[in-house]
Scaffold this active site. Structure first.
Site, short mmCIF file in Angstrom:
data_model
loop_
_atom_site.label_atom_id
_atom_site.label_comp_id
_atom_site.label_asym_id
_atom_site.label_seq_id
_atom_site.Cartn_x
_atom_site.Cartn_y
_atom_site.Cartn_z
N THR A 1 0.83 -1.23 0.05
CA THR A 1 -0.04 0.02 0.11
C THR A 1 0.76 1.16 -0.11
O THR A 1 2.07 1.15 0.56
CB THR A 1 -0.96 0.02 1.29
OG1 THR A 1 -1.44 1.28 1.19
CG2 THR A 1 -0.22 -0.24 2.44
N ASP A 2 0.17 2.49 -0.45
CA ASP A 2 1.10 3.57 -0.39
C ASP A 2 1.32 4.04 0.90
O ASP A 2 2.19 4.85 1.56
CB ASP A 2 0.34 4.63 -1.26
CG ASP A 2 -1.00 5.10 -0.90
OD1 ASP A 2 -1.43 4.45 -0.04
OD2 ASP A 2 -1.59 6.03 -1.15
N GLU A 3 0.49 3.49 1.76
CA GLU A 3 0.49 4.04 3.36
C GLU A 3 1.87 3.82 3.75
O GLU A 3 2.12 4.17 4.99
CB GLU A 3 -0.87 3.42 4.15
CG GLU A 3 -2.02 4.16 3.61
CD GLU A 3 -2.85 3.83 4.71
OE1 GLU A 3 -2.74 3.58 5.97
OE2 GLU A 3 -4.20 3.80 4.34
N TYR B 1 -1.39 -0.62 11.20
CA TYR B 1 -1.89 -0.93 9.80
C TYR B 1 -0.58 -1.01 8.86
O TYR B 1 -0.23 -1.86 8.24
CB TYR B 1 -3.03 -0.38 9.19
CG TYR B 1 -3.26 -0.83 7.95
CD1 TYR B 1 -3.67 -2.12 7.50
CD2 TYR B 1 -3.16 0.21 6.79
CE1 TYR B 1 -3.63 -2.34 5.94
CE2 TYR B 1 -3.16 0.04 5.34
CZ TYR B 1 -3.46 -1.43 5.10
OH TYR B 1 -3.35 -1.56 3.66
N LYS C 1 2.01 -3.60 7.29
CA LYS C 1 1.91 -3.91 5.81
C LYS C 1 3.57 -3.63 5.33
O LYS C 1 4.00 -4.17 4.25
CB LYS C 1 0.98 -2.84 4.87
CG LYS C 1 -0.19 -3.06 5.19
CD LYS C 1 -0.69 -4.73 4.49
CE LYS C 1 -0.52 -4.35 2.80
NZ LYS C 1 -0.99 -5.90 2.49
P1 NAD Z 1 -10.80 -6.44 2.41
O1 NAD Z 1 -10.70 -6.02 4.09
O2 NAD Z 1 -12.01 -6.17 1.91
O3 NAD Z 1 -10.11 -7.77 2.20
C1 NAD Z 1 -9.36 -8.65 2.87
C2 NAD Z 1 -9.52 -10.24 2.74
O4 NAD Z 1 -8.49 -10.83 3.28
C3 NAD Z 1 -10.87 -10.58 3.30
O5 NAD Z 1 -11.63 -11.26 2.46
C4 NAD Z 1 -10.38 -11.39 4.51
O6 NAD Z 1 -11.31 -12.35 4.74
C5 NAD Z 1 -9.07 -11.91 3.97
N1 NAD Z 1 -8.25 -12.27 5.20
C6 NAD Z 1 -7.78 -11.61 6.29
N2 NAD Z 1 -6.85 -12.14 7.02
C7 NAD Z 1 -6.82 -13.31 6.41
C8 NAD Z 1 -5.80 -14.56 6.55
N3 NAD Z 1 -5.12 -14.39 7.85
N4 NAD Z 1 -5.92 -15.58 5.95
C9 NAD Z 1 -6.76 -15.47 4.78
N5 NAD Z 1 -7.42 -14.39 4.47
C10 NAD Z 1 -7.54 -13.50 5.13
O7 NAD Z 1 -9.34 -5.72 1.97
P2 NAD Z 1 -9.20 -4.74 0.52
O8 NAD Z 1 -9.40 -3.46 0.49
O9 NAD Z 1 -9.61 -5.72 -0.47
O10 NAD Z 1 -7.58 -5.04 0.49
C11 NAD Z 1 -6.77 -6.03 -0.11
C12 NAD Z 1 -5.30 -5.82 -0.12
O11 NAD Z 1 -5.13 -4.71 -0.80
C13 NAD Z 1 -4.67 -5.69 1.43
O12 NAD Z 1 -3.40 -6.30 1.26
C14 NAD Z 1 -4.79 -4.16 1.40
O13 NAD Z 1 -3.65 -3.96 2.58
C15 NAD Z 1 -4.27 -3.80 0.01
N6 NAD Z 1 -4.72 -2.47 -0.19
C16 NAD Z 1 -5.75 -2.02 -0.04
C17 NAD Z 1 -6.31 -0.62 -0.45
C18 NAD Z 1 -7.61 -0.09 -0.48
O14 NAD Z 1 -7.66 1.14 -0.39
N7 NAD Z 1 -8.76 -0.96 -0.05
C19 NAD Z 1 -5.03 0.11 -1.14
C20 NAD Z 1 -3.76 -0.47 -1.21
C21 NAD Z 1 -3.48 -1.66 -0.94
O1 TDX Z 2 -15.28 7.70 9.13
C1 TDX Z 2 -14.30 7.92 8.43
N1 TDX Z 2 -14.21 9.55 8.38
C2 TDX Z 2 -12.97 9.94 7.73
O2 TDX Z 2 -12.83 11.00 7.92
C3 TDX Z 2 -13.34 7.25 7.96
C4 TDX Z 2 -13.47 5.75 7.91
C5 TDX Z 2 -12.38 7.91 7.33
N2 TDX Z 2 -12.20 9.41 6.95
C6 TDX Z 2 -11.05 9.70 6.60
C7 TDX Z 2 -9.56 8.93 6.97
C8 TDX Z 2 -8.78 9.05 5.84
O3 TDX Z 2 -8.22 10.38 5.64
O4 TDX Z 2 -11.09 9.37 5.24
C9 TDX Z 2 -9.79 8.95 4.69
C10 TDX Z 2 -9.96 7.45 4.02
O5 TDX Z 2 -9.85 6.77 5.16
P1 TDX Z 2 -10.02 5.07 4.93
O6 TDX Z 2 -11.25 4.68 4.02
O7 TDX Z 2 -10.00 4.48 6.43
O8 TDX Z 2 -8.69 4.89 4.16
P2 TDX Z 2 -7.15 5.08 4.76
O9 TDX Z 2 -6.91 5.29 6.11
O10 TDX Z 2 -6.52 6.24 3.89
O11 TDX Z 2 -6.50 3.72 4.25
C11 TDX Z 2 -6.85 3.12 2.88
O12 TDX Z 2 -5.97 3.34 1.98
C12 TDX Z 2 -4.85 2.44 1.74
C13 TDX Z 2 -7.31 1.67 3.25
O13 TDX Z 2 -7.98 1.63 4.16
C14 TDX Z 2 -6.00 0.75 3.23
O14 TDX Z 2 -6.53 -0.73 3.37
C15 TDX Z 2 -5.11 1.09 1.84
O15 TDX Z 2 -3.96 0.31 2.12
#
Ligand code: NAD
Ligand code: TDX
Length: 341
Positions: free
Chosen positions: A123-125, A147, A151
């Site tokens: 992730t970019d985080e 988190y 990561k």
């Molecule tokens: P999500 O929470 O929707 O999905 C995560 C999945 O992983 C779920 O289906 C969960 O059951 C499964 N899981 C969790 N722990 C597990 C374990 N121990 N064994 C097997 N399965 C397990 O998350 P997402 O948003 O789809 O994220 C997917 C990937 O992308 C993650 O690695 C996350 O860090 C990365 N990512 C997400 C974002 C974003 O904005 N959502 C951005 C950048 C990177």
């Molecule tokens: O209730 C809220 N109010 C609010 O102001 C929530 C849930 C979020 N926020 C803000 C926090 C962040 O600045 O919105 C922005 C986005 O929040 P999230 O959706 O929680 O994302 P973020 O914390 O940026 O992290 C996400 O991006 C990178 C994903 O959850 C990660 O899985 C991914 O790696």
């Protein structure tokens, strides 16, 4: 190719599984079905002849080894993770376990099985809060939440397997992703579904934090592209090029829904809240990937999807989610104020 995708029942994973099947790959999906894992996300492909679902944990070494052996995987794409920053503040232990230890188990078993490609979805985080400019892949990692620190652990552990064993690992660092099927704890789906129900939208701090929004199809296209064409041992940023302040996103989605701005409430900030993320994607663009979805179109379509898929999100919001919502927002919302003060 025969690919083991982990976390395929989650948001990004389910879109990725569907994409890989469409493109002719054989997919084994290993998912522990934790709170954000949902087989309804893959209802349309569950009987696909090239798809197998395995219910289990990436920390389970024997299970991972037997899946790799049984299905002779050509590649692994690790999407499985604990993914929500706010939950990592409430319960950090689960994040270290899956995002670091689980990644380590997958890497080791894949290496032993002689898998020819391993993609770690990072992730970019991991770059931490970026006050100005854009993060490039060589920048120092400076994660600031449990988190992002977990990561970062999985990310550098994966890269160490290239340096140490020449195990062909690639890493993607994607930006904030949005689209259909995202669990409604994350900012965009939480705000859309709350607004549909005329519930308050809890905006942290001053609402001026900035994120680079990436449509889920573009993120998955980037992951597939790096998996097929990336150089072993290399990292690739994936970003949508849609940097927006949270408050602007909130107002835009309210406008699409025809709901008033008065639903927005400024609430107590997230501890250690990163102010801004922004990635430089030149490296992946040189490899041939480009985002295709404009934020305006993507957000509008996402709002429309949640509006027309209440049967997907209502059961989620009435289950485990309620206790989480109360712990996360109960006190915050009782001491909140509207954006106009
Ligand atoms: P999500 O929470 O929707 O999905 C995560 C999945 O992983 C779920 O289906 C969960 O059951 C499964 N899981 C969790 N722990 C597990 C374990 N121990 N064994 C097997 N399965 C397990 O998350 P997402 O948003 O789809 O994220 C997917 C990937 O992308 C993650 O690695 C996350 O860090 C990365 N990512 C997400 C974002 C974003 O904005 N959502 C951005 C950048 C990177
Ligand atoms: O209730 C809220 N109010 C609010 O102001 C929530 C849930 C979020 N926020 C803000 C926090 C962040 O600045 O919105 C922005 C986005 O929040 P999230 O959706 O929680 O994302 P973020 O914390 O940026 O992290 C996400 O991006 C990178 C994903 O959850 C990660 O899985 C991914 O790696």
């Amino acid at each position: 190719m025969r690919i083991l995708v982990t976390g395929g029942a989650g948001f990004i994973g389910s879109h990725l599984v569907r994409r890989l099947l469409r493109n002719g790959h054989f997919v084994v999906n290993l998912d522990a079905l934790k709170y954000s894992g949902n087989l309804a996300n893959l209802e349309d492909v569950k009987s696909h002849p090239h798809y197998v679902f395995a219910h289990g944990d990436i920390c389970d070494q024997n299970l991972v080894a037997s899946l790799l052996k049984e299905h002779a995987q050509d590649g692994v794409i690790n999407c499985a993770a604990e993914t929500h920053v706010d939950r990592s503040i409430l319960d950090p232990g689960a994040f270290a376990k899956t995002d670091v230890v689980g990644t380590g188990v997958l890497l080791e078993e894949a290496r032993k099985a002689g898998v020819s490609r391993f993609l770690q979805v990072s992730t970019d985080e991991v770059y931490g809060s970026v006050e100005s400019g854009h993060s490039t892949e060589d920048d120092r990692l400076a994660p600031r939440s449990p988190y992002s620190a977990s990561k970062a652990g999985g990310d550098v552990l994966a890269l160490s397997y290239w340096t140490t064993y020449q195990f062909p690992v690639v890493v993607t660092r994607g930006s904030n992703t949005y689209g259909p099927n995202q669990y409604p704890e994350k900012f965009i789906p939480l705000f859309i579904t709350n607004a549909i129900d005329d519930q308050l939208l809890p905006l942290y701090g001053d609402g001026r934090q900035r994120r680079d929004w990436l449509a889920v199809e573009d993120h998955c296209a980037g992951i597939e592209h790096v998996f097929l064409h990336g150089q072993p041992g290399e990292v690739y940023n994936i970003g949508g090029g849609n940097e927006r302040a949270n408050i602007d996103v909130a107002e835009q989605l309210l406008a699409y829904l025809g709901k008033p701005k008065s639903l927005i409430r400024l609430v107590q900030d997230r501890p250690g809240h990163d102010r801004r993320y922004a990635v430089d994607c030149a490296k992946l663009k040189r490899l041939g990937w480009r985002p295709a979805v404009s934020f305006e179109r993507g957000l509008k379509e996402t709002v429309e999807w949640y509006r027309t898929h209440e049967s997907w999100w209502r059961p989620i919001k009435s289950g485990e989610f309620r206790a989480y919502y109360e712990a996360q927002y109960g006190k915050r919302l009782s001491g909140s104020r509207g954006v106009m003060g």
